[in-house]
Scaffold this motif. Structure first.
Motif: not given
Length: 195
Positions: A47-59
């Motif tokens: 779940s952590v890697i999925f949430h980071i993947y969803e926001r990858r363009n804003n990081l």
């Protein structure tokens, strides 16, 4: 701040995340040997890697020397002395994913960028806090005694002659010992972790 090449640095961070995850899951299985908790740890990391993947363009990934050094120390030092992996479980064992996640966020985005991972760090912090809360609650309140009294009351209401002594319930010349696994607390903890 010094911006780094996104693709190479992202691959490096994901590689370190994979190493930390696989090491922690292997040690967790050796220490706990509980398939449910191991699955929830795997679900936590997914779940952590999925949430980071969803926001990858804003990081924003930023490389800074002091933050990288502290992050590497937070990732490496807990795994160097892994005597706890087979011998005993300390309270630090349950906070190991949180310490590693803080180290990884420092490595990825520095001290100023740790704010962009606050949701993921909060999710990772919930697991050990639930464990500590349940252990403290278990020290303060003996749930088996409460469950034995409730069972005795229900048996009395149904017409049986029952009495309690601690976590033991005496019913018609027989004794029932109420164990902590019979109280549904492990299932409630599992549901709390899942939610």
């Amino acid at each position: 701040f010094r911006e780094v090449n996104f693709l190479n640095y992202t691959f490096f961070i994901l590689f370190i995340f994979g190493l930390v995850t696989s090491t922690h899951l292997t040690l967790y299985w050796r220490v706990e040997q509980n398939a449910n908790d191991w699955f929830f740890q795997l679900l936590l990391y997914a779940s952590v890697i999925f949430h980071i993947y969803e926001r990858r363009n804003n990081l924003a990934f930023v490389s800074q020397f002091p933050a990288n050094f502290v992050g590497c120390c937070l990732i490496i030092i807990p795994y160097i002395n892994a005597n706890f992996s087979v011998q005993e479980i300390s309270i630090f064992w349950y906070f190991l994913p949180l310490v590693s996640a803080i180290g990884l966020t420092l490595l990825a985005s520095g001290f100023q960028g740790i704010k962009q991972f606050k949701r993921e760090l909060a999710v990772i912090a919930i697991f050990p806090l639930i464990f500590v809360f349940v252990k403290l609650l278990g020290m303060l309140i003996r749930i088996t005694v409460i469950s034995a009294k409730l069972t005795s009351y229900l048996l009395w209401y149904l017409g049986f002659n029952s009495a309690t002594q601690g976590s033991l319930v005496s019913v018609n010349n027989a004794v029932i010992d109420i164990l902590s696994e019979c109280t549904a607390i492990p299932l409630l903890i599992m549901l709390l972790k899942f939610s």
